[in-house]
Motif scaffolding. Structure first.
Motif, PDB file in Angstrom:
ATOM      1  N   THR A 124     -10.355   1.796  -0.391  1.00 36.65           N
ATOM      2  CA  THR A 124      -9.231   1.150  -1.060  1.00 36.65           C
ATOM      3  C   THR A 124      -8.357   0.460  -0.023  1.00 36.65           C
ATOM      4  N   GLY A 125      -7.427  -0.350  -0.486  1.00 39.76           N
ATOM      5  CA  GLY A 125      -6.567  -1.073   0.440  1.00 39.76           C
ATOM      6  C   GLY A 125      -7.383  -2.020   1.296  1.00 39.76           C
ATOM      7  N   LEU A 126      -7.080  -2.045   2.600  1.00 41.36           N
ATOM      8  CA  LEU A 126      -7.835  -2.888   3.516  1.00 41.36           C
ATOM      9  C   LEU A 126      -9.329  -2.560   3.447  1.00 41.36           C
ATOM     10  N   ARG A 162      -0.274   4.021  -0.917  1.00 42.08           N
ATOM     11  CA  ARG A 162      -1.229   5.128  -1.001  1.00 42.08           C
ATOM     12  C   ARG A 162      -1.043   6.056   0.189  1.00 42.08           C
ATOM     13  N   ARG A 198     -11.105  -2.141   0.956  1.00 36.86           N
ATOM     14  CA  ARG A 198     -11.799  -2.939  -0.049  1.00 36.86           C
ATOM     15  C   ARG A 198     -12.069  -4.355   0.469  1.00 36.86           C
ATOM     16  N   VAL A 199     -11.173  -4.847   1.330  1.00 38.28           N
ATOM     17  CA  VAL A 199     -11.436  -6.140   1.967  1.00 38.28           C
ATOM     18  C   VAL A 199     -12.673  -6.004   2.849  1.00 38.28           C
ATOM     19  N   LEU A 202     -25.749  -8.729   2.887  1.00 42.04           N
ATOM     20  CA  LEU A 202     -26.613  -9.641   2.132  1.00 42.04           C
ATOM     21  C   LEU A 202     -27.174 -10.726   3.038  1.00 42.04           C
ATOM     22  N   VAL A 209     -36.422 -13.555   5.236  1.00 39.36           N
ATOM     23  CA  VAL A 209     -37.031 -14.889   5.321  1.00 39.36           C
ATOM     24  C   VAL A 209     -37.746 -15.041   6.656  1.00 39.36           C
ATOM     25  N   LEU A 265     -15.018  -3.921   2.510  1.00 33.02           N
ATOM     26  CA  LEU A 265     -16.162  -3.764   1.617  1.00 33.02           C
ATOM     27  C   LEU A 265     -16.757  -5.125   1.284  1.00 33.02           C
ATOM     28  N   LEU A 266     -15.881  -6.086   0.964  1.00 32.27           N
ATOM     29  CA  LEU A 266     -16.335  -7.442   0.623  1.00 32.27           C
ATOM     30  C   LEU A 266     -17.003  -8.094   1.830  1.00 32.27           C
ATOM     31  N   VAL A 267     -16.353  -7.973   3.006  1.00 30.02           N
ATOM     32  CA  VAL A 267     -16.897  -8.647   4.191  1.00 30.02           C
ATOM     33  C   VAL A 267     -18.216  -7.999   4.614  1.00 30.02           C
ATOM     34  N   THR A 283     -20.934  -8.951   2.237  1.00 26.23           N
ATOM     35  CA  THR A 283     -21.410 -10.305   2.479  1.00 26.23           C
ATOM     36  C   THR A 283     -22.373 -10.338   3.663  1.00 26.23           C
ATOM     37  N   SER A 338       0.835  -1.195   0.000  1.00 24.63           N
ATOM     38  CA  SER A 338       0.000   0.000   0.000  1.00 24.63           C
ATOM     39  C   SER A 338       0.872   1.248   0.000  1.00 24.63           C
TER      40      SER A 338
END
Lengths: 143, 121
Positions: free
Chosen positions: A18-20, A10, A22-23, A33, A41, A25-27, A30, A8
């Motif tokens: 960005t960087g961590l 940056r 973005r990780v 959702l 449900v 962001l994914l977690v 998830t 990194s």
């Protein structure tokens, strides 16, 4: 793409997503959702069984969605959204986690935050700490 | 849903996850090969999902078909989204994204198996 170390480089106040980030962001994405789908449900099929737990499920889903959006948007507003939602998340997982152990009757069915998120490998308990730390680390430079 | 294909997917995903975590720990950005293997995993998962969908029309249905369908959609989208995010992040964190994605996939497959095993009357 050449195979070489690219760490990194940056600036510290680079975009939040960005960087961590973005990780995260994914977690967060998830969890946004899974928590909201679970709430959907639960509420649509058997709301009467454990209304409190299911409302909390939905709340958790909304908080994760807000955190994801905040991280993705970035900037002053995104930071604020992420900060508020990560704080609510931290309080939520601690309060709901404690209540679900102390007062199991009120929580006959699980939420993401029940028993400190044990059903999700305790990730819901760790995530707000990483999130808040990350938001603090990526604070804008003053002056 | 309980076939060797699921087991293969889980094993491959976990092996890849270990590799990606190692790459991230060594401060490496995802290489072209890393992204391609994630693409391969996506293909494997896609086959798994297609087989599961065929199973829906031909054989016992899980009692919670809506949830099952939701999980199928999530599962088939997950690896491509992970690869896309990792591609945008050419740092060690990109490798970590791939690793996290490869760890979540087995969880999704296990949940699918769990839901599929409950076939109500």
């Amino acid at each position: 793409m050449p195979d070489e170390p690219t760490t990194s480089a940056r600036p510290r106040d680079a975009a939040l997503g960005t960087g961590l980030g973005r990780v995260l962001l994914l977690v967060y994405g998830t969890f946004a959702l899974s928590a909201s789908a679970r709430a959907l449900v639960q509420i649509s099929t058997h709301f009467g069984e454990a209304p409190l737990a299911y409302v909390l499920s939905a709340l958790a889903g909304l908080v994760y969605i807000a955190a994801t959006v905040g991280l993705a948007v970035g900037g002053v507003r995104g930071r604020l959204i992420a900060l508020v939602s990560c704080s609510i998340e931290l309080i939520g997982v601690l309060v709901v986690g404690t209540l679900s152990i102390a007062d199991a009757v009120a929580f006959p069915d699980d939420t993401v935050w029940s028993r400190y998120g044990s059903g999700y490998g305790y990730v819901p308990l760790i995530l707000p700490f990483i999130g808040l730390w990350w938001i603090w680390r990526r604070r804008p430079e003053r002056g | 849903m309980n076939g060797p294909l699921s087991v293969a997917t889980i094993v491959v995903a976990l092996l890849l996850a270990a590799w990606y975590f190692l790459r991230s720990a060594l401060d490496r950005a995802p290489s072209r090969l890393d992204l391609l293997t994630m693409g391969g995993l996506s293909a494997l998962v896609a086959v798994l999902v297609v087989v599961a969908v065929i199973g829906l029309f031909d054989g016992p249905r899980p009692s919670d078909t809506a949830t099952f369908g939701g999980y199928l959609i999530t599962t088939i989208c997950f690896a491509p989204v992970t690869a896309w995010l990792a591609k945008m992040e050419p740092t060690r964190w990109g490798s970590l994204i791939l690793g996290v994605g490869a760890v979540v996939l087995p969880v999704l497959v296990l949940r699918l198996q769990q839901i599929a095993s409950v076939t109500g009357a």
